[in-house]
Write a protein that holds these residues in place. Sequence first.
Motif, short mmCIF file in Angstrom:
data_model
loop_
_atom_site.label_atom_id
_atom_site.label_comp_id
_atom_site.label_asym_id
_atom_site.label_seq_id
_atom_site.Cartn_x
_atom_site.Cartn_y
_atom_site.Cartn_z
N VAL A 46 -46.86 -23.94 18.68
CA VAL A 46 -46.00 -24.88 19.54
C VAL A 46 -46.81 -26.00 19.71
O VAL A 46 -46.08 -27.48 19.40
CB VAL A 46 -45.76 -24.30 20.86
N PHE A 47 -48.08 -26.05 19.54
CA PHE A 47 -49.02 -27.16 19.63
C PHE A 47 -48.58 -28.17 18.50
O PHE A 47 -48.42 -29.26 18.48
CB PHE A 47 -50.57 -26.83 19.83
N VAL A 51 -46.56 -31.80 17.65
CA VAL A 51 -47.34 -33.18 17.34
C VAL A 51 -46.86 -33.63 16.22
O VAL A 51 -46.60 -34.65 15.88
CB VAL A 51 -48.93 -32.83 17.22
N VAL A 52 -46.62 -32.70 15.10
CA VAL A 52 -45.89 -33.17 13.93
C VAL A 52 -44.81 -33.74 13.96
O VAL A 52 -44.58 -34.96 13.42
CB VAL A 52 -45.79 -31.90 12.82
N TYR A 94 -51.03 -33.12 26.85
CA TYR A 94 -50.63 -31.82 27.49
C TYR A 94 -51.20 -30.58 26.90
O TYR A 94 -51.69 -29.93 27.75
CB TYR A 94 -48.89 -31.88 27.37
N TYR A 95 -51.20 -30.46 25.80
CA TYR A 95 -51.55 -29.21 25.02
C TYR A 95 -53.07 -29.03 25.09
O TYR A 95 -53.76 -27.85 25.14
CB TYR A 95 -51.31 -29.02 23.76
N TYR A 229 -41.06 -23.27 33.41
CA TYR A 229 -41.17 -23.60 32.09
C TYR A 229 -42.23 -22.93 31.32
O TYR A 229 -43.32 -22.64 32.08
CB TYR A 229 -41.36 -25.16 32.03
N TYR A 230 -42.11 -22.36 30.22
CA TYR A 230 -43.10 -21.76 29.28
C TYR A 230 -42.94 -22.24 28.18
O TYR A 230 -41.95 -22.59 27.69
CB TYR A 230 -43.08 -20.09 29.54
N ASP A 231 -43.91 -22.03 27.12
CA ASP A 231 -43.91 -22.79 25.83
C ASP A 231 -42.75 -22.02 24.99
O ASP A 231 -42.24 -22.99 24.13
CB ASP A 231 -45.22 -22.35 25.03
#
Length: 257
Positions: A46-47, A51-52, A94-95, A229-231
């Motif tokens: 998810v991170f 970002v990408v 955030y991450y 909320y969750y990833d």
Amino acid sequence: MSGPDVVPDRLTNPLNRPVIGLIVVIGLVLYFVFNSITDEELFPIVFGVSVVLPGTVAFFSFVTAKQYHPGILSKAYLSLGLGFVCYLIAEILYYTLELLGIEPYPSIADVFFFALYPLTLGHLVFNIKFFHSKFTTFQKIWLPLIPIIAVSAYVILSFNIPDAEFSFDFYYGFIFVIAASVVLSFTVLGASIFKQGVLGAVWLLLVIGLMLNTVGDIWYCNLEIFGAYYDAHPVTILWDVSNMFMIYALYKHRKTL
């Protein structure tokens, strides 16, 4: 390369519908993958995606701004690019905070998340100013109506759920909902205008991407009131799909210039 503020006479490189369908399929695959692995496995994926994708949107925005330089459309895409640079910084913060075990909402990341709104709005206003001379009576009515509906829905939803109350998260989210709903209103306006232009579908897809991103932000604010909320939540996928739409739209936009 085109001169300043010059758009093609016709769309010579139209959108490929299978690519749009593929983006939707990728979103569905991501959702099922995200919800079928452990939190430890999920976090780096998810991170990385978070970002990408914004980074790629920023890159293509700057490329498009350069191709339109100088002129109002160059400013429009420069504003969009800067907005997604802020978005990129926000995601990294955030991450990183989450990785360190620090609550990322609210946090310094929100400053950069919020910066996306005025910069995106700037992009839309510059484009609307270039392609649209005046508002119709109907547009004047629903332009402020969308924020009113969005904010009202936020408040009503918050108090239709058991144990809901006016909390810090409610007021904090309220600020973001107002900003996001104003951007949403202008994305709808942009969609109604750009679909008639020579770049038609390309601009429309870009605006739809912005619209989905903003809807996701409003949804997220509602989720945070109740810590829901969750990833792997569907709203994460909505953000990812919206970014992919924008990347494809900007790529095709660049190919037409």
